[in-house]
Design an enzyme around this catalytic site. Sequence first.
Site: not given
Ligand SMILES: O=P(O)(O)OC[C@H]1O[C@](O)(CO)[C@@H](O)[C@@H]1O
Length: 551
Positions: A221, A276, A362, A393
């Site tokens: 992402e 993370g 997590e 509410h």
């Molecule tokens: O900082 P990164 O390596 O992009 O990972 C983002 C997130 O993805 C995860 O590994 C979960 O998929 C989390 O633990 C982490 O915070």
Amino acid sequence: MGHLSHDAVEAPLTTSVAWSALAAHHAAIKDRDLRSLFAEDPQRAEGFTVEGGGLTLDYSKNRITPQTISLFVQLAEERGFFQKRAAMFRGDKINVTENRAVLHAALRAPRDAIFEVNGRNVVPDVHAVLDRMAAFAERVRSGAWKGHTGKRIRNVVNIGIGGSHLGPEMAYLALRAFSDRDMRFRFVANVDGAAFTEATQDLDAEETLFVISSKTFTTLETMSNADIARAWLLQRLGEESAVAKHFVAVSTNAAGVKAFGIDTANMFEFWDWVGGRYSLDSAIGLSTMLAIGPDNFRAMLAGFHDMDVHFRTAPLAKNLPALLGLLTVWYADFFGAQSQAVLPYAQALARFPAYLQQLQMESNGKSVDLTRRRVDYQTGPIVWGEPGTDGQHSFYQLLHQGTHLVPADFIGFLEPLSPLAPPHDLLMANLFAQAEGLAFGKTAEEVAAEGVGANDVAFRVMEGNRPSNMILADRLDPRALGALVALYEHSTFVQGAIWGVGSFDQWGVELGKVLAKKIIGELRDMDEPKLAHDSSTNALIARYRASRAGG
Ligand SMILES: O=P(O)(O)OC[C@H]1O[C@](O)(CO)[C@@H](O)[C@@H]1O
């Protein structure tokens, strides 16, 4: 050997002496209600209120007696809690499935502290990065750092997901009152292009800085959104050399940052011993520091540190994170509570429940303990919540009269952030009233005494006996936020230590990533007709392909 290694054998939790004692104790007190517990002991609130790290916890409205706390302490001892805590702070590799230390406490340690990983004190490294972040933040905030066309930076867009997003977004919103109001901060996580478009549609590229936050610098992402951001910038500013002035990175992966095209001089480092979801106080907090300035950021770190010291030194019966964690175990395993509500009475903590979802779910959403046994008890509860009074509410009806037992953490601040003081009284009155109502309810006699007709009494009775914690601080400032986050970090640790699970890995999120990667190829390659999924997934892919072909 203080920590539990992969091959150490810890007795199953449910066979421990304290566990059986707690089960018997639960059977004895489960039908006691908070009305009678309070009536019996006029000092109950006082006895069950503790202070630490600048926070106060009143846990008197829980279904416990002093004996419950003694048994909690016994359970913690039996589960090796003290050794496990020492192992974490000592830098042992307690994240055994990833062979890593867990040292977020080092991120907020004073300069002269010592935290060792593999025999090396990491505190100087932490402060070196903090100093670089501070110098950079000062330059951006003062306007000394110029964009490609010579304009100062007015917009900061953090691109990251999970721990590289939820902490920064939550902290920014929580501390916006301390931020530079001339700057705009946006947070993009979702791979849905709508997130990026929405965050940037009113921004001038010449004044925009992207902070690409990713521990691994490989997350699908984030990498996708970072590519989109670069294309967005280049389309507007024309030249590749603009990237250097408009992109910085926060990561543990220098090679990945370089490969993306960000100068490693503009990279802020952290380390594999920072999980993370435990990274908001590392360089992942860069956007927070850009917003509130280095001094406020350091005040936040001091709040974290205060809670670390409290957690390490206070006796368990007076230890906020220990009590919070043990109470969570108590309700999950003895009362069968499936979930845990977090109800901050502060608009600025709107994203705090979402932040805690990752932190706790997590960490402790595990069903195998560290000795690889399938557990026969509940682990991490489902965490959810919304700020009060909005939630009142919406879902509080279920909290008061529903069939589920939902222990709640109320969070409040004695002083308002807003100068509109009278509404603060309203806010706090609601906070105290909700905890009171959940605990003590309203009996049929009380309802009838109000003149309610006999046919309606049943609908208006509130059983009460619904437990809650009340967490108070003077004011929602950087220091209090740091202490609050550390409170929950350590509470999460305590829960994991009791349950015997590995709280610092997250293998459960991997399968979805692998499956998605395969399907991405199948969605893009329309000529690949053979789909070998189940019939449902095959049909969904086919439907999507058909819509793409049609469009
Ligand atoms: O900082 P990164 O390596 O992009 O990972 C983002 C997130 O993805 C995860 O590994 C979960 O998929 C989390 O633990 C982490 O915070």
